[in-house]
Design an enzyme around this catalytic site. Structure first.
Site, PDB file in Angstrom:
ATOM      1  N   ASP A 264       0.877  -1.160   0.000  1.00 30.94           N
ATOM      2  CA  ASP A 264       0.000   0.000   0.000  1.00 30.94           C
ATOM      3  C   ASP A 264       0.922   1.220   0.000  1.00 30.94           C
ATOM      4  O   ASP A 264       2.114   1.117   0.277  1.00 30.94           O
ATOM      5  CB  ASP A 264      -0.935  -0.024   1.225  1.00 30.94           C
ATOM      6  CG  ASP A 264      -2.136   0.876   1.004  1.00 30.94           C
ATOM      7  OD1 ASP A 264      -3.158   0.669   1.671  1.00 30.94           O
ATOM      8  OD2 ASP A 264      -2.060   1.770   0.125  1.00 30.94           O
TER       9      ASP A 264
HETATM   10  C1  GLC Z   1      -4.321   4.322  -0.229  1.00 29.15           C
HETATM   11  C2  GLC Z   1      -5.237   3.133  -0.036  1.00 29.15           C
HETATM   12  C3  GLC Z   1      -5.183   2.154  -1.172  1.00 29.15           C
HETATM   13  C4  GLC Z   1      -4.949   2.908  -2.459  1.00 29.15           C
HETATM   14  C5  GLC Z   1      -3.551   3.494  -2.397  1.00 29.15           C
HETATM   15  C6  GLC Z   1      -3.237   4.354  -3.632  1.00 29.15           C
HETATM   16  O1  GLC Z   1      -3.717   4.675   0.973  1.00 29.15           O
HETATM   17  O2  GLC Z   1      -5.134   2.423   1.204  1.00 29.15           O
HETATM   18  O3  GLC Z   1      -6.422   1.442  -1.189  1.00 29.15           O
HETATM   19  O4  GLC Z   1      -5.066   2.026  -3.569  1.00 29.15           O
HETATM   20  O5  GLC Z   1      -3.341   4.277  -1.239  1.00 29.15           O
HETATM   21  O6  GLC Z   1      -4.092   5.452  -3.661  1.00 29.15           O
END
Ligand code: GLC
Length: 752
Positions: A264
């Protein structure tokens, strides 16, 4: 030999095709992917391999320019293709060609209980991602609804692992048939937003394998997902973006996952673990809000220069590097270098029609007394609509799933469209969230309000008196502590004084219709005082029309709840701060959260402990009625390796066509069911568990037989000591129902 080459060249020329000569294997689309991977790998330097493993911008990572191997581009999110962002920013780049089709939130998709809808959703969003030349779609999310307060329940598919698993498979397959990778998230036991980057989920193996892993396993082992996103939290003491047990032992070991694990954004927290614990691609470090480090420092990522240093010093081995690079190359050959993939489409009428169909199929008719619905408004009549959610555009906001869409039809606009000969009047009723923008995307609405709360209620009641129909449209929204990434809700009730508005309206309008628009369960203490209640969702671009398709009767409602609506939060299984949102024990660096309720999540808790709820898991009404006949089994006993079927005839006994979701629950031998106070008993089992469902569309008067297959697996529990699924001997009850609380037919099978 020479003559054959000449002959081949002449043949190729004669066929008008280009003459391929000494094309390296990795560039030859006729070659199997694995051969292309190995050939490309053999041509790459360690520096080129490392460069592929970490971001080069907010949403992209390097290819191998020297070899003509393209970059990988990722995009959010599960409900639509995020607007283009600046190279290293969260804010949109201001392009004018990236307004997308906004599909419904995944909680709405789950509420359809229709695998075909999941397939349609995946295909459609995959076409949009492909057209926007994205290689990885950062979604779907399948984290289980452990608490109704989780800010991201709206992005996920409910409280039951079987439902979430059944719905995620067609979605993943639909996305990937476009040559776009689905990146299933957030792996794993990431069931809240409160302190999501510093909470350690402490979960027993039985709950892990029975509740929190199955949907991910289905996505990988049945859906063939090409990517998995590690989650921000810790599990059993290790950060999940480099959690050895989750990523190496379970995902890549037990499940044989051959895709890539993507962190993430900012979830990677350690140089050494990033190398050794199964992470393949690192995104979002430094510039994610976790740390304020200057942007564009991509060489400082854990899998960048620090990794190269370890390789050069011998502290890290080439074999591990090659495994990571191999997986990334496989992703590239499945996506960007897959010459067979289609070209996709964007904002097509078909996609808007799909969004509307899915959203309407997810609407749940919770209550409908005296035939209040479908809505009747005579020509020249008057319809009063009360509530901010009748007008507020919901696609902007809520976190990374926020979108810039071509259009969003709100319920009020759709009601005006559907009842052109009636006077349709809107009253605010209350003020909720007046913000209209997120990441520089703005809905263009002006939601400011000068009137006092008292005046708003008084105006709404005055407007509602003596009219033909009144609809209250309220619920939650995408602002902080509502349905919103990064925060959890602070309570189960409807905010902004909505219950008081509903109470005041129901005093003057006995046929009041209440529509709740939310992505999570809410308390409905007023439910007994209104004759009709509808659960709407965040339905995307066509949300208003989809909702009104159901309210007007154009579509017969067929949605079913993907999670329980409890009467009160304290009725649920999370009784202590230890359980939720976690505690910070003396001397601990991270918050600790104890999943002490084990497998007793959602209806598994309420059913087993016979706790009354507002609306049960799987509940939903129709404008027609259905009757179930006798359940018949193909055999009365089952043994290891065997299988049997249970068949139930279902009849549409009403006057109009409709769809019924026939749900199969299995109840264990009665002496195994947990009794109050026996949560600790590792052998206690829920009163019933969902093990099958079929959505059957029946014409008025039609009867159809629905058949489910039952094997020892459906009878099993996960035994943590044996680390295996175990079917205990005994008599199991096979329950066919219209919801977890509405069993219509029953049969038995003995496992010997
Ligand atoms: C965010 C989310 C994830 C998302 C990523 C990119 O923090 O937790 O679901 O795809 O960052 O935006």
């Amino acid at each position: 030999m020479k003559k054959y080459i000449v002959l081949a060249a002449l043949l190729a020329a004669a066929c008008g095709g280009p003459v391929r000569k000494n094309v390296p294997a990795y560039l030859d689309p006729a070659k199997p992917v694995e051969e292309r991977v190995e050939d490309a790998l053999s041509r790459m330097s360690p520096e080129e391999k490392v460069a592929m493993l970490h971001a080069q911008s907010k949403f992209s990572s390097a290819g191998v320019p020297r070899l003509g191997i393209p970059e990988i581009w990722c995009t959010d999110g599960p409900h639509g293709i995020r607007p283009e962002v600046l190279w290293d920013e969260w804010d949109q780049a201001g392009w004018t060609n990236d307004s997308c089709t906004a599909f419904p939130a995944l909680s709405c998709l789950a509420a359809t209980w229709d695998r075909e809808m999941a397939s349609l959703f995946g295909r459609s969003i995959g076409e949009e991602a492909r057209y926007r030349e994205k290689d990885v779609l950062l979604g779907p999310g399948v984290n289980i609804c452990r608490t109704p307060l989780n800010g991201r329940n709206f992005e996920y598919m409910g409280e039951d692992p079987y439902l979430a698993g059944a719905m995620v498979v067609p979605y993943v397959q639909g996305v990937q048939e476009n040559g776009v990778a689905a990146c299933v998230k957030h792996f794993a036991v990431n069931n809240q937003e409160t302190r999501r980057t510093k909470t350690n989920s402490i979960v027993g193996d039985r709950a892990l394998y029975e509740i929190y892993l199955p949907a991910f396993k289905a996505a990988v082992c049945e859906g063939g997902a090409w990517a998995i996103m590690g989650s921000y939290n810790l599990y059993n003491g290790q950060f999940n973006c480099h959690n050895k047990r989750l990523l190496c032992d379970i995902l890549k070991g037990e499940w044989g996952f051959d895709g890539v694990v993507i962190s993430d954004w900012g979830g990677c927290r350690d140089d050494d673990e990033a190398v050794t614990n199964g992470l393949d691609m690192e995104y979002g470090t430094w510039t994610n809000g976790l740390t304020g480090a200057p942007s564009d420092k991509y060489n400082r990522y854990h899998l960048a220069d620090p990794y190269l240093q370890r390789l050069r010093s011998g502290a890290a081995d080439e074999a591990t590097l090659d495994d990571k690079a191999r997986r990334v190359l496989r992703l590239i050959f499945r996506t960007g270098m897959n010459q067979e993939r289609p070209f996709g489409s964007f904002n097509s009428p078909e996609h808007y029609a799909a969004a509307r169909q899915i959203a309407a199929a997810g609407v749940v008719l919770l209550k409908n007394e005296d035939g209040v619905l479908p809505l009747q408004v005579p020509a020249g009549g008057k319809l009063v609509v009360v509530g901010e959610n009748a007008v507020k555009k919901m696609i902007v906001g809520g976190g990374s799933s926020s979108l810039k869409t071509k259009y969003e039809i709100n319920p009020l606009e759709a009601l005006q469209e559907a009842f052109p000969e009636a006077e349709v009047v809107w009253e605010r009723g209350y003020v909720g969230d007046t913000s209209t923008s997120y990441n520089r995307v703005d809905t263009g609405q002006d939601l400011s309000e000068a009137r006092s709360p008292e005046q708003l209620v008084s105006d709404a009641v005055a407007a509602a008196e003596g009219v033909d129909a009144v609809i209250f449209i309220g619920g939650l929204n995408k602002s902080a502590h509502q349905d919103n990434e990064g925060t959890d809700r602070l309570g189960l009730g409807l905010p902004y004084g909505q219950p008081e508005v509903i109470a005041a309206l129901s005093e003057v309008c006995p046929r009041l219709i209440v529509v709740n628009i939310s992505g999570s369960p809410v308390a409905m203490p007023w439910a007994d005082s209104v004759p009709a209640i509808v659960q709407g969702w965040y339905g995307g671009s066509e949300s208003g029309r989809a909702l009104v398709d159901v309210l007007s009767g154009a579509v017969n409602p067929s949605g079913r709840l993907p999670f329980t609506f409890p009467l009160a939060l304290e009725d649920g299984p999370l009784k202590t701060e230890r359980q939720y949102p976690g505690i910070l024990p003396e001397g601990e660096k991270w918050w600790q959260e104890y999943y002490e309720e084990g497998i007793f999540v959602g209806y598994r808790w309420y059913d087993t402990h016979q706790i009354p709820v507002q609306f049960a898991f799987g509940h939903g009404l129709s404008y027609t009625t259905f009757e179930y006949g006798e359940a018949k089994v193909s055999r009365k006993s089952l043994s290891a390796g065997g299988s049997m079927t249970v068949t139930v005839p279902v009849t549409n006994t009403g006057a109009r066509d409709g769809a019924e979701v026939v749900q199969l629950y299995i109840a264990p031998p009665s002496d195994w069911v947990a009794i109050p106070g026996s949560l600790e008993d590792p052998l206690s089992r829920p009163a019933k568990e969902l093990k099958g469902f079929e959505k059957v569309y029946l014409k008025a008067g039609e009867t159809r037989e629905v058949t489910f297959t039952v094997t020892p697996q459906e009878l099993s529990r996960f035994d943590a000591d044996e680390h295996a699924w175990v079917a205990d001997k005994g008599v199991y009850r096979l329950l066919a129902g219209a919801s977890s609380a509405d069993i219509r037919a029953e049969a038995q099978v003995e496992f010997r």
